[in-house]
Scaffold this motif. Structure first.
Motif, PDB file in Angstrom:
ATOM      1  N   LYS A  43       0.867  -1.180   0.000  1.00  0.00           N
ATOM      2  CA  LYS A  43       0.000   0.000   0.000  1.00  0.00           C
ATOM      3  C   LYS A  43       0.904   1.230   0.000  1.00  0.00           C
ATOM      4  CE  LYS A  43      -3.763   2.087   2.637  1.00  0.00           C
ATOM      5  NZ  LYS A  43      -4.576   1.923   3.852  1.00  0.00           N
ATOM      6  N   GLU A  44       0.600   2.181  -0.872  1.00  0.00           N
ATOM      7  CA  GLU A  44       1.425   3.379  -0.970  1.00  0.00           C
ATOM      8  C   GLU A  44       1.331   4.210   0.305  1.00  0.00           C
ATOM      9  OE1 GLU A  44       1.488   7.438  -3.607  1.00  0.00           O
ATOM     10  OE2 GLU A  44       1.067   5.557  -4.660  1.00  0.00           O
ATOM     11  N   LYS A  45       2.481   4.627   0.820  1.00  0.00           N
ATOM     12  CA  LYS A  45       2.504   5.482   2.013  1.00  0.00           C
ATOM     13  C   LYS A  45       1.762   6.778   1.718  1.00  0.00           C
ATOM     14  CE  LYS A  45       6.739   3.941   4.241  1.00  0.00           C
ATOM     15  NZ  LYS A  45       6.309   3.751   5.613  1.00  0.00           N
ATOM     16  N   GLY A  46       0.906   7.186   2.642  1.00  0.00           N
ATOM     17  CA  GLY A  46       0.175   8.431   2.505  1.00  0.00           C
ATOM     18  C   GLY A  46      -1.075   8.341   1.640  1.00  0.00           C
ATOM     19  N   SER A  47      -1.396   7.150   1.158  1.00  0.00           N
ATOM     20  CA  SER A  47      -2.589   6.974   0.320  1.00  0.00           C
ATOM     21  C   SER A  47      -3.477   5.893   0.920  1.00  0.00           C
ATOM     22  CB  SER A  47      -2.201   6.567  -1.101  1.00  0.00           C
ATOM     23  OG  SER A  47      -3.368   6.264  -1.853  1.00  0.00           O
ATOM     24  N   ASP A  50      -4.147   3.596  -3.084  1.00  0.00           N
ATOM     25  CA  ASP A  50      -3.154   3.211  -4.093  1.00  0.00           C
ATOM     26  C   ASP A  50      -2.293   2.058  -3.593  1.00  0.00           C
ATOM     27  OD1 ASP A  50      -3.919   5.175  -5.984  1.00  0.00           O
ATOM     28  OD2 ASP A  50      -2.816   6.682  -4.839  1.00  0.00           O
ATOM     29  N   TYR A  51      -2.248   0.986  -4.396  1.00  0.00           N
ATOM     30  CA  TYR A  51      -1.529  -0.232  -4.059  1.00  0.00           C
ATOM     31  C   TYR A  51      -0.682  -0.667  -5.251  1.00  0.00           C
ATOM     32  CZ  TYR A  51      -4.884  -0.932  -0.212  1.00  0.00           C
ATOM     33  OH  TYR A  51      -5.650  -0.795   0.930  1.00  0.00           O
ATOM     34  N   ILE A  52       0.286  -1.534  -4.971  1.00  0.00           N
ATOM     35  CA  ILE A  52       1.005  -2.231  -6.035  1.00  0.00           C
ATOM     36  C   ILE A  52       1.204  -3.684  -5.631  1.00  0.00           C
ATOM     37  CG2 ILE A  52       2.232  -0.197  -6.926  1.00  0.00           C
ATOM     38  CD1 ILE A  52       4.776  -1.351  -5.520  1.00  0.00           C
ATOM     39  N   PHE A  53       1.228  -4.545  -6.625  1.00  0.00           N
ATOM     40  CA  PHE A  53       1.772  -5.886  -6.480  1.00  0.00           C
ATOM     41  C   PHE A  53       3.162  -5.838  -7.090  1.00  0.00           C
ATOM     42  CE2 PHE A  53      -2.551  -7.720  -6.070  1.00  0.00           C
ATOM     43  CZ  PHE A  53      -2.312  -8.654  -5.072  1.00  0.00           C
ATOM     44  N   MET A  54       4.172  -6.260  -6.333  1.00  0.00           N
ATOM     45  CA  MET A  54       5.523  -6.425  -6.856  1.00  0.00           C
ATOM     46  C   MET A  54       5.754  -7.922  -7.015  1.00  0.00           C
ATOM     47  SD  MET A  54       7.756  -3.557  -4.819  1.00  0.00           S
ATOM     48  CE  MET A  54       9.231  -3.943  -5.717  1.00  0.00           C
ATOM     49  N   GLU A  55       6.179  -8.298  -8.219  1.00  0.00           N
ATOM     50  CA  GLU A  55       6.330  -9.712  -8.542  1.00  0.00           C
ATOM     51  C   GLU A  55       7.684  -9.947  -9.206  1.00  0.00           C
ATOM     52  OE1 GLU A  55       2.877 -10.862 -10.939  1.00  0.00           O
ATOM     53  OE2 GLU A  55       1.797  -9.158 -10.093  1.00  0.00           O
ATOM     54  N   GLN A  56       8.238 -11.128  -8.986  1.00  0.00           N
ATOM     55  CA  GLN A  56       9.473 -11.515  -9.656  1.00  0.00           C
ATOM     56  C   GLN A  56       9.382 -12.988 -10.009  1.00  0.00           C
ATOM     57  OE1 GLN A  56      13.081 -11.396  -7.308  1.00  0.00           O
ATOM     58  NE2 GLN A  56      14.280 -10.820  -9.094  1.00  0.00           N
TER      59      GLN A  56
END
Length: 96
Positions: A43-47, A50-56
């Motif tokens: 989860k984006e700090k301060g939001s 707004d989120y992201i999935f980080m994948e590798q």
């Protein structure tokens, strides 16, 4: 290796549903996909929305296999019901 960042904007009020669906999906990926080296929701700090999935992934075949799993397909409608717009997905090649 292949990196993926999926940026997701969530409808206000749907955060708990989204986070639970994301946690369920992360658990399935981590338990069943040895070629997926990282699969984490942030989860984006301060939001609040707004989120992201980080994948590798170790290989492109591992990335392709991820998208074909039954649990990934089942998570789509649950996650999608929480979105406030289309996801922005970026793909990266590792620099070694």
């Amino acid at each position: 290796m292949i990196g993926v960042v999926a940026k997701l904007k969530i409808q206000d009020g749907k955060q708990a549903d989204f986070e639970q669906a994301g946690k369920d999906l992360m658990a399935m990926v981590k338990a069943n996909e040895p070629g997926c080296l990282t699969y984490q929701l942030y989860k984006e700090k301060g939001s609040d929305t707004d989120y992201i999935f980080m994948e590798q992934y170790a290989t492109s075949d591992d990335l392709k296999a991820h998208g074909q799993t039954e649990y990934f397909k089942a998570a789509g409608p649950k996650l999608g019901a929480c979105l406030a717009g289309a996801p922005q997905v970026q793909y990266f090649d590792i620099v070694e």
